[in-house]
Motif scaffolding. Structure first.
Motif, short mmCIF file in Angstrom:
data_model
loop_
_atom_site.label_atom_id
_atom_site.label_comp_id
_atom_site.label_asym_id
_atom_site.label_seq_id
_atom_site.Cartn_x
_atom_site.Cartn_y
_atom_site.Cartn_z
N GLY A 18 0.81 -1.21 0.00
CA GLY A 18 0.00 0.00 0.00
C GLY A 18 0.85 1.26 0.00
N GLU A 19 1.91 1.26 0.80
CA GLU A 19 2.81 2.41 0.83
C GLU A 19 3.50 2.61 -0.52
OE1 GLU A 19 3.18 4.85 3.12
OE2 GLU A 19 1.48 3.86 4.06
N ASP A 20 3.93 1.50 -1.12
CA ASP A 20 4.56 1.58 -2.45
C ASP A 20 3.57 2.15 -3.47
OD1 ASP A 20 6.95 0.55 -1.53
OD2 ASP A 20 6.59 -1.49 -2.30
N ALA A 21 2.34 1.69 -3.39
CA ALA A 21 1.32 2.17 -4.32
C ALA A 21 1.10 3.68 -4.14
CB ALA A 21 0.01 1.41 -4.11
N LYS A 22 1.00 4.13 -2.89
CA LYS A 22 0.82 5.55 -2.63
C LYS A 22 1.98 6.37 -3.18
CE LYS A 22 -1.48 4.77 1.74
NZ LYS A 22 -1.45 5.09 3.16
N ASN A 23 3.20 5.86 -2.96
CA ASN A 23 4.37 6.56 -3.48
C ASN A 23 4.34 6.64 -5.00
OD1 ASN A 23 5.43 7.03 -0.94
ND2 ASN A 23 6.68 5.17 -0.95
#
Length: 103
Positions: free
Chosen positions: A14-19
């Protein structure tokens, strides 16, 4: 545990996607980042086979029996006979629980 690991993997995806969404500079890049991120988060959940679930449950029972035996052995109010009886009961309960899993 597997649950904790899968939650951590989902959070990281999820964090990778947001980035990647933040880094997108076009509508196409944004759509791709969103779709890829959604797939990565969903892929973090791995459904285990029944054999693995049974094995994990048996391991958890073994851990609980070991912890109970440790508590019994450390209980200074129990006699040696009491300890032996309670340990035997804990082991029997653990074996019975494991038998129900494989039944």
């Amino acid at each position: 545990s597997r649950k904790t690991e899968q939650k951590a993997n989902a959070a990281a995806a999820g964090e990778d996607a947001k980035n990647n969404i933040d880094l997108a500079t076009t509508g196409d890049e944004l759509e791709k980042a969103f779709n890829d991120g959604e797939k990565a988060v969903a892929a973090a959940h791995v459904i285990l086979g029944l054999d693995q679930i049974k094995s994990d449950a048996k391991d958890a029972i073994d851990d609980e029996v070991a912890a109970t035996k440790d508590k019994i052995n450390k209980d200074t109010a129990l006699t040696t006979t009491d300890k032996a009886t309670q340990i035997a009961n804990a082991e029997a309960a653990g074996a019975a629980a494991k038998d129900k899993i494989t039944a």
